[in-house]
Motif scaffolding. Structure first.
Motif, mmCIF file in Angstrom:
data_model
loop_
_atom_site.group_PDB
_atom_site.id
_atom_site.type_symbol
_atom_site.label_atom_id
_atom_site.label_comp_id
_atom_site.label_asym_id
_atom_site.label_seq_id
_atom_site.Cartn_x
_atom_site.Cartn_y
_atom_site.Cartn_z
ATOM 1 N N ARG A 69 0.971 -1.135 0.058
ATOM 2 C CA ARG A 69 0.139 0.050 0.120
ATOM 3 C C ARG A 69 0.916 1.271 -0.130
ATOM 4 N N ILE A 70 0.522 2.161 -1.214
ATOM 5 C CA ILE A 70 1.399 3.467 -0.978
ATOM 6 C C ILE A 70 0.846 4.518 0.279
ATOM 7 N N VAL A 71 1.577 4.878 1.059
ATOM 8 C CA VAL A 71 0.955 5.898 2.164
ATOM 9 C C VAL A 71 1.357 7.255 1.978
ATOM 10 N N PRO A 72 0.656 8.239 1.936
ATOM 11 C CA PRO A 72 1.274 9.471 2.004
ATOM 12 C C PRO A 72 1.648 9.999 3.304
ATOM 13 N N GLN A 73 2.876 10.902 3.199
ATOM 14 C CA GLN A 73 3.288 11.268 4.682
ATOM 15 C C GLN A 73 2.585 12.108 5.302
ATOM 16 N N THR A 74 2.172 12.070 6.623
ATOM 17 C CA THR A 74 1.479 13.129 7.381
ATOM 18 C C THR A 74 2.328 13.684 8.451
ATOM 19 N N THR A 75 1.905 14.875 8.808
ATOM 20 C CA THR A 75 2.404 15.334 10.079
ATOM 21 C C THR A 75 1.075 15.415 10.913
ATOM 22 N N GLY A 76 0.994 14.700 12.009
ATOM 23 C CA GLY A 76 -0.324 14.461 12.365
ATOM 24 C C GLY A 76 -1.460 14.117 11.738
ATOM 25 N N GLU A 77 -2.390 15.003 11.274
ATOM 26 C CA GLU A 77 -3.373 14.621 10.567
ATOM 27 C C GLU A 77 -3.253 15.492 9.206
ATOM 28 N N ILE A 78 -2.106 16.157 9.153
ATOM 29 C CA ILE A 78 -1.798 17.113 8.001
ATOM 30 C C ILE A 78 -1.167 16.229 6.967
ATOM 31 N N PRO A 79 -1.764 16.264 5.732
ATOM 32 C CA PRO A 79 -0.837 15.641 4.659
ATOM 33 C C PRO A 79 0.635 16.457 4.429
ATOM 34 N N SER A 80 1.653 15.747 4.176
ATOM 35 C CA SER A 80 2.928 16.432 4.093
ATOM 36 C C SER A 80 3.361 16.305 2.522
ATOM 37 N N PRO A 81 4.162 17.330 1.970
ATOM 38 C CA PRO A 81 4.614 17.284 0.769
ATOM 39 C C PRO A 81 5.620 16.281 0.297
ATOM 40 N N ALA A 82 6.163 15.626 1.557
ATOM 41 C CA ALA A 82 7.296 14.525 1.414
ATOM 42 C C ALA A 82 6.539 13.412 0.611
ATOM 43 N N ALA A 83 7.812 12.777 0.007
ATOM 44 C CA ALA A 83 7.201 11.695 -0.939
ATOM 45 C C ALA A 83 6.333 10.491 -0.271
ATOM 46 N N PRO A 84 5.463 10.081 -0.729
ATOM 47 C CA PRO A 84 4.604 8.872 -0.043
ATOM 48 C C PRO A 84 5.574 7.659 -0.131
ATOM 49 N N PHE A 85 5.214 6.647 0.706
ATOM 50 C CA PHE A 85 6.121 5.585 0.919
ATOM 51 C C PHE A 85 5.333 4.268 0.850
ATOM 52 N N GLU A 86 5.749 2.950 0.695
ATOM 53 C CA GLU A 86 5.240 1.877 0.706
ATOM 54 C C GLU A 86 5.391 0.991 1.882
ATOM 55 N N VAL A 87 4.314 0.525 2.141
ATOM 56 C CA VAL A 87 4.325 -0.190 3.569
ATOM 57 C C VAL A 87 3.586 -1.775 3.122
ATOM 58 N N ASP A 88 4.052 -2.792 3.658
ATOM 59 C CA ASP A 88 3.165 -3.931 3.621
ATOM 60 C C ASP A 88 1.885 -3.905 4.418
ATOM 61 N N ALA A 89 0.745 -4.062 3.690
ATOM 62 C CA ALA A 89 -0.711 -3.888 4.233
ATOM 63 C C ALA A 89 -1.299 -4.985 4.253
ATOM 64 N N GLY A 90 -2.511 -5.396 4.748
ATOM 65 C CA GLY A 90 -3.280 -6.697 4.604
ATOM 66 C C GLY A 90 -2.452 -7.523 5.548
ATOM 67 N N GLY A 91 -2.783 -8.751 5.119
ATOM 68 C CA GLY A 91 -2.300 -9.752 5.962
ATOM 69 C C GLY A 91 -2.612 -9.672 7.328
ATOM 70 N N ALA A 92 -2.237 -10.148 8.491
ATOM 71 C CA ALA A 92 -2.767 -10.041 9.836
ATOM 72 C C ALA A 92 -1.627 -10.369 10.769
ATOM 73 N N THR A 93 -1.627 -9.472 11.870
ATOM 74 C CA THR A 93 -0.934 -9.830 12.951
ATOM 75 C C THR A 93 -1.573 -10.599 14.138
ATOM 76 N N LEU A 94 -1.072 -11.686 14.668
ATOM 77 C CA LEU A 94 -1.916 -12.382 15.545
ATOM 78 C C LEU A 94 -1.160 -12.614 16.810
ATOM 79 N N PHE A 95 -1.855 -12.678 18.012
ATOM 80 C CA PHE A 95 -1.406 -12.897 19.402
ATOM 81 C C PHE A 95 -2.182 -14.215 19.655
#
Ligand code: 2BA
Length: 105
Positions: A69-95
């Motif tokens: 998933r491509i995620v825009p960078q934010t400062t708190g709730e405010i979108p930042s002009p810095a480049a968006p970045f990619e993270v692993d999304a979906g899947g699941a974290t289990l305990f």
């Protein structure tokens, strides 16, 4: 008895809850927020017998597929002009937690 905490993307929540009902797992769905992205996600609490934990994990694996998933960078709730970045999304974290006692009153 175990308590399984499953943290998933909101997009997978309906399908997972449907599957849990179909397979007769009792579950509670909580709205949660990821500590890194600070975005909404879903935490599902499932109390299940030890003998059904593998079946439960297989169900989660089948429904909650990892994706990028491509995620825009934010400062708190405010979108930042810095480049968006990619993270692993979906899947699941289990305990999987041991439960000493389980009662319904
Ligand atoms: P978030 O903390 O919002 O993290 C979302 C995704 O961002 C993570 O996916 C991972 O791909 C990335 N990420 C997290 N921390 C990072 C970091 N320091 N640097 C770079 N990328 C990072 P997942 O690892 O699949 O985690 C999904 C969600 O599961 C997390 O959302 C959090 O709500 C929960 N989670 C993951 N590990 C946890 C843990 N050890 N304890 C409690 N909750 C956890």
């Amino acid at each position: 008895m175990k308590l399984v905490l499953v943290i998933i993307e909101d997009n997978d929540a309906v399908a997972l809850m449907d599957a849990l009902i179909e397979h007769r797992f009792g579950a509670t769905k909580l709205a949660s927020t990821g500590g890194f992205l600070l975005r909404g996600n879903t935490t599902v609490m499932i109390g299940a017998e030890d003998s059904r934990i593998d079946e439960l994990i297989e169900l989660v694996r089948r429904i909650c597929k990892p994706r990028k998933r491509i995620v825009p960078q934010t400062t708190g709730e405010i979108p930042s002009p810095a480049a968006p970045f990619e993270v692993d999304a979906g899947g699941a974290t289990l305990f999987v937690l041991d439960i000493n006692r389980f009662e319904k009153i």
